[in-house]
Structures are given as C-alpha cells and as structure tokens.
Design a protein around this motif. Structure first.
Motif, PDB file in Angstrom:
ATOM      1  N   ASP A 172      -8.519  -2.137   5.125  1.00 17.99           N
ATOM      2  CA  ASP A 172      -7.616  -1.814   4.025  1.00 17.99           C
ATOM      3  C   ASP A 172      -7.159  -3.106   3.355  1.00 17.99           C
ATOM      4  OD1 ASP A 172      -7.724   0.913   4.591  1.00 17.99           O
ATOM      5  OD2 ASP A 172      -6.153   0.731   6.116  1.00 17.99           O
ATOM      6  N   PRO A 173      -7.228  -3.186   2.028  1.00 18.44           N
ATOM      7  CA  PRO A 173      -6.845  -4.423   1.336  1.00 18.44           C
ATOM      8  C   PRO A 173      -5.363  -4.721   1.484  1.00 18.44           C
ATOM      9  CG  PRO A 173      -7.257  -2.654  -0.245  1.00 18.44           C
ATOM     10  CD  PRO A 173      -7.699  -2.150   1.089  1.00 18.44           C
ATOM     11  N   ASP A 174      -5.036  -6.016   1.636  1.00 20.94           N
ATOM     12  CA  ASP A 174      -3.635  -6.422   1.720  1.00 20.94           C
ATOM     13  C   ASP A 174      -3.045  -6.524   0.321  1.00 20.94           C
ATOM     14  OD1 ASP A 174      -4.755  -8.717   0.670  1.00 20.94           O
ATOM     15  OD2 ASP A 174      -4.506  -9.906   2.502  1.00 20.94           O
ATOM     16  N   GLU A 175      -1.795  -6.998   0.238  1.00 27.56           N
ATOM     17  CA  GLU A 175      -1.109  -7.039  -1.054  1.00 27.56           C
ATOM     18  C   GLU A 175      -1.855  -7.901  -2.061  1.00 27.56           C
ATOM     19  OE1 GLU A 175       3.101  -8.602  -3.047  1.00 27.56           O
ATOM     20  OE2 GLU A 175       2.923  -8.413  -0.859  1.00 27.56           O
ATOM     21  N   ALA A 176      -2.307  -9.078  -1.641  1.00 27.37           N
ATOM     22  CA  ALA A 176      -2.981  -9.980  -2.574  1.00 27.37           C
ATOM     23  C   ALA A 176      -4.261  -9.354  -3.111  1.00 27.37           C
ATOM     24  CB  ALA A 176      -3.280 -11.308  -1.882  1.00 27.37           C
ATOM     25  N   ALA A 202       5.297  -0.001  -3.035  1.00 23.63           N
ATOM     26  CA  ALA A 202       5.497   1.368  -2.558  1.00 23.63           C
ATOM     27  C   ALA A 202       4.221   1.912  -1.927  1.00 23.63           C
ATOM     28  CB  ALA A 202       5.934   2.263  -3.718  1.00 23.63           C
ATOM     29  N   PHE A 203       3.067   1.567  -2.497  1.00 21.53           N
ATOM     30  CA  PHE A 203       1.780   1.992  -1.930  1.00 21.53           C
ATOM     31  C   PHE A 203       1.603   1.424  -0.527  1.00 21.53           C
ATOM     32  CE2 PHE A 203      -2.710   1.105  -1.139  1.00 21.53           C
ATOM     33  CZ  PHE A 203      -3.290   2.343  -1.346  1.00 21.53           C
ATOM     34  N   LEU A 204       1.890   0.146  -0.363  1.00 21.90           N
ATOM     35  CA  LEU A 204       1.749  -0.480   0.954  1.00 21.90           C
ATOM     36  C   LEU A 204       2.686   0.168   1.970  1.00 21.90           C
ATOM     37  CD1 LEU A 204       1.500  -4.225  -0.125  1.00 21.90           C
ATOM     38  CD2 LEU A 204      -0.293  -2.875   0.976  1.00 21.90           C
ATOM     39  N   ALA A 205       3.894   0.516   1.546  1.00 17.72           N
ATOM     40  CA  ALA A 205       4.856   1.138   2.456  1.00 17.72           C
ATOM     41  C   ALA A 205       4.385   2.520   2.885  1.00 17.72           C
ATOM     42  CB  ALA A 205       6.228   1.221   1.790  1.00 17.72           C
ATOM     43  N   GLN A 206       3.829   3.287   1.953  1.00 17.93           N
ATOM     44  CA  GLN A 206       3.379   4.639   2.284  1.00 17.93           C
ATOM     45  C   GLN A 206       2.072   4.624   3.070  1.00 17.93           C
ATOM     46  OE1 GLN A 206       3.536   7.688  -0.704  1.00 17.93           O
ATOM     47  NE2 GLN A 206       5.159   6.654  -1.862  1.00 17.93           N
ATOM     48  N   ARG A 207       1.283   3.574   2.871  1.00 18.41           N
ATOM     49  CA  ARG A 207      -0.003   3.516   3.571  1.00 18.41           C
ATOM     50  C   ARG A 207       0.178   3.359   5.066  1.00 18.41           C
ATOM     51  NH1 ARG A 207      -4.163  -1.097   1.858  1.00 18.41           N
ATOM     52  NH2 ARG A 207      -2.872  -2.278   3.332  1.00 18.41           N
ATOM     53  N   THR A 208       1.314   2.845   5.508  1.00 18.74           N
ATOM     54  CA  THR A 208       1.539   2.717   6.936  1.00 18.74           C
ATOM     55  C   THR A 208       1.792   4.064   7.598  1.00 18.74           C
ATOM     56  OG1 THR A 208       3.920   2.391   6.624  1.00 18.74           O
ATOM     57  CG2 THR A 208       2.528   0.424   6.587  1.00 18.74           C
ATOM     58  N   VAL A 209       2.097   5.078   6.791  1.00 21.48           N
ATOM     59  CA  VAL A 209       2.375   6.411   7.330  1.00 21.48           C
ATOM     60  C   VAL A 209       1.093   7.213   7.482  1.00 21.48           C
ATOM     61  CG1 VAL A 209       3.627   8.559   6.936  1.00 21.48           C
ATOM     62  CG2 VAL A 209       4.668   6.373   6.319  1.00 21.48           C
ATOM     63  N   GLY A 210       0.227   7.180   6.481  1.00 20.94           N
ATOM     64  CA  GLY A 210      -1.028   7.926   6.523  1.00 20.94           C
ATOM     65  C   GLY A 210      -2.079   7.210   5.710  1.00 20.94           C
ATOM     66  N   GLU A 211      -3.319   7.563   5.897  1.00 23.68           N
ATOM     67  CA  GLU A 211      -4.410   6.913   5.185  1.00 23.68           C
ATOM     68  C   GLU A 211      -4.317   7.201   3.687  1.00 23.68           C
ATOM     69  OE1 GLU A 211      -8.065   8.147   6.884  1.00 23.68           O
ATOM     70  OE2 GLU A 211      -7.562   7.484   8.893  1.00 23.68           O
ATOM     71  N   LEU A 222      -3.908   4.207  -5.916  1.00 27.66           N
ATOM     72  CA  LEU A 222      -3.006   3.236  -6.535  1.00 27.66           C
ATOM     73  C   LEU A 222      -3.442   2.961  -7.970  1.00 27.66           C
ATOM     74  CD1 LEU A 222      -0.768   1.099  -6.541  1.00 27.66           C
ATOM     75  CD2 LEU A 222      -2.421  -0.500  -5.514  1.00 27.66           C
ATOM     76  N   LEU A 223      -4.741   2.817  -8.199  1.00 28.32           N
ATOM     77  CA  LEU A 223      -5.236   2.584  -9.561  1.00 28.32           C
ATOM     78  C   LEU A 223      -4.863   3.751 -10.473  1.00 28.32           C
ATOM     79  CD1 LEU A 223      -8.792   1.123  -8.817  1.00 28.32           C
ATOM     80  CD2 LEU A 223      -6.787  -0.118  -9.646  1.00 28.32           C
ATOM     81  N   LEU A 276      -4.984  11.150   3.509  1.00 22.37           N
ATOM     82  CA  LEU A 276      -6.380  11.528   3.643  1.00 22.37           C
ATOM     83  C   LEU A 276      -6.770  11.865   5.071  1.00 22.37           C
ATOM     84  CD1 LEU A 276      -7.926   8.790   1.321  1.00 22.37           C
ATOM     85  CD2 LEU A 276      -7.180  11.090   0.739  1.00 22.37           C
ATOM     86  N   ASN A 277      -5.825  11.771   5.996  1.00 22.11           N
ATOM     87  CA  ASN A 277      -6.168  12.120   7.372  1.00 22.11           C
ATOM     88  C   ASN A 277      -5.933  13.615   7.592  1.00 22.11           C
ATOM     89  OD1 ASN A 277      -3.400  12.312   7.512  1.00 22.11           O
ATOM     90  ND2 ASN A 277      -3.136  10.465   8.763  1.00 22.11           N
TER      91      ASN A 277
END
Length: 341
Positions: A268-272, A296-305, A311-312, A337-338
């Motif tokens: 999974d791509p990081d912030e940069a 916000a995307f990074l924060a939610q990605r830790t919950v589920g895929e 994001l785009l 997506l899980n």
C-alpha cells in the motif's frame, strides 16, 4: 426558454453555483438538458467511429495515465530482472495497488504495443486463451451455394488466437501479456499455463491436419483486424512475452509454478507516494487542494482495505466542486474491500 449551459462560478470551486453544477441529478422528476461533465482521465474511452485507432484524445489520456505510474526502485529492479531472464512476473498486493496497471506501464515505457489482457475467472481455460475455432460457422459457410471457382473463406477466417496465443506469435519484439487474477481460475490452470510458458510453443490441431498445400495459414489474432501466419499448425515465439500475472492472494500456487516466476509484491502506498499518484493523474492543482483527503484516506485505510483509485475518485469530485469535508467526501466513494466491509 432555452436553458443556457452552466459554467463554473468566479467564486471558485465549492461556491453555491458549483454546488448547483454538481447536482446534475436532483431526484425531483423534472426533465432538464444539462451538459455532462468531462470524465476522469482513467474513465475515458474511444468513440465507436475511432475504435480502430482509439482516438487521439483517448490515446493521449491513456498514455498520460501510464506515464504517471508510480513505482519504487526495488520494484523496478524486479521488473527488470524478469525482462532480462524472460520469466513471468507474479504480482501480488491489495486491490488498487496497481498490479494490473503495471503491465500497461511496461508496455508504454518500452513501446511494446497494446497490452494483451487475459482476465481469468472460474470458467477460464487455457484453450480459450490460446485460440478458438468456430467449427459451426465454418460448417454453415461450407453449406452455402457458391459460383464456379468460389471456394469461400479459408479455415483461418474461423480461427482466432486468444491473448496468450497472440503473445506467442513470432515477432521481432516481445508483447506484454497480462494474466489478470490467476488465483480466480481452476486449480490446474497455473500448471497448464506453465507448460506453455516453458515450451514457448503450442499446437493448433485443426491446422496441423491440413494437407501440405495448406501448410501456412493466416489466422485472426487478439489484435483487432490483425492476422498472423501459422505454419503446420505450430505457434512458436521468437521473443518470450513480458508476462505480468496478478493475484489477490485468494489461494496459493503450486511450488513448480512459483519457482519459475519472479515474485513482486506491491505494498500500500505511503503518504508521499499517494501525493505523487494524485499529482501524476490530476495535476499539482488537485494535490494542493487534497491534503485533508490524503490524510483521511490514510486514517481509514488502517481500518479496512481501501484502493488508491478510491482516493483519486474523491479528489476528482472535489475538483468538480463538491465541498463536503474530507470524511464526508471519502464516505461517498470509499468502501472497504475486505470480506467484512
């Protein structure tokens, strides 16, 4: 009274006028003729009249998307190793990490023509990916009345190579073959595919049985309106194709198959990298207004895929005038997506 086309408000994106433009469908049953906004670059297609050539604008948009494919140095080293060794790439990673897009990026950067794509599902067979023979169509054609000397179309008109078969046609430069989501196929499919990859050739019995005066036959290929010569029913590659095999990890592959592939995991791509992806697809202006969406995307990605293209989508909607807060906008386009989502 004729309705005038709506234009963006001078107040900038997010103004009341832009919100009006955003609400194309209002759910009130009133028929209106409104201009349909331009689609995102990754959702633009060829018009039917330009289908053979994709159309200049469509080619330009597709090329731009491939040109901005973001990948790290370690990943490019694996890709280059696969090219030099003539071994398939077995690409894994969460949905939306760019597994399938990698094939298009390779084909674009190395100028190897359109990607030959084989989307695998539970009903896929290697036979269909190699070639299809329309025996019924040929039989019907043979029963038609013809004039003297009119022999009708030859057998090559009823035989079409599939994406894998076309990738093995003898050419000076290799083609890029995408075997997409191989883990969705039958349990024996990887080993069947491995046999063809190891031998670099396959037979078309319908052609090998023809008499000597028909030893060379022009057959249709997976490329629109293109044909290839097949001699004595054997298709042999001179340059092994650049094969990208994707898997979502739904099941393991046999050891013999994995041993002959080079593994590449796309994390999974990081912030940069997310910022680089947004800028590459939508421009620096979009990135300047998307910082809260990225976080916000990074924060939610830790919950589920979650997939990067989600994001785009959110950034593109904001550029179109939607001024929900980051969480509200992401909620519109994001879904886990899980299996638990």
């Amino acid at each position: 009274m004729t309705q005038q086309p709506e234009t963006e408000s001078p107040e900038g994106p997010g103004s009341p006028a832009d919100q009006e433009n955003w609400q194309l469908f209002r759910g009130n049953g009133q028929r209106r003729t409104v201009p349909i906004p331009e689609a995102p670059p990754w959702r633009r297609f060829a018009t039917p009249e330009n289908d053979d050539t994709e159309g200049e604008a469509t080619r330009s948009n597709a090329a731009q998307s491939r040109a901005h494919y973001v990948i790290g140095r370690e990943e490019t080293d694996v890709v280059n190793a696969a090219i030099h060794l003539r071994r398939p790439l077995l690409v894994t990673g969460h949905p939306g990490t760019g597994k399938s897009s990698l094939a298009a990026a390779i084909a674009h950067e190395l100028d190897l023509g359109p990607v030959l794509r084989w989307p695998v599902n539970s009903r896929s067979t290697l036979q269909d990916a190699l070639y299809r023979y329309d025996a019924i169509g040929r039989l019907q054609e043979g029963n038609l009345e013809r004039g003297p000397g009119d022999l009708g179309p030859g057998i090559g008109s009823f035989l079409r190579l599939g994406p894998v078969g076309t990738a093995f046609v003898a050419e000076e430069r290799p083609r890029v073959l995408l075997v997409d989501e191989l883990d969705k196929g039958d349990i024996d499919l990887p080993n069947d595919l491995l046999t063809v990859f190891e031998e670099g050739t396959f037979e078309i019995p319908e052609l090998s049985r023809l008499p000597e005066d028909q030893a060379e036959v022009d057959v249709l290929t997976a490329d629109p309106h293109q044909t290839a010569k097949v001699r004595r029913g054997m298709v042999r590659c001179t340059e092994f194709p650049l094969v990208v095999i994707t898997s979502n990890g739904e099941r393991d592959f046999p050891p013999a198959f994995r041993r002959r592939c080079l593994p590449l995991h796309l994390g999974d791509p990081d912030e940069a990298r997310l910022r680089e992806i947004v800028e590459g697809h939508l421009g620096p202006e979009a990135l300047a207004d998307a910082g809260d969406l990225v976080m916000a995307f990074l924060a939610q990605r830790t919950v589920g895929e979650l997939a990067t293209d989600q994001l785009l989508n959110a950034v593109f909607l904001r550029r179109g005038g939607v001024r929900l807060d980051a969480d509200g906008l992401l909620k519109t386009v994001l879904h886990r997506l899980n299996a638990d989502g």
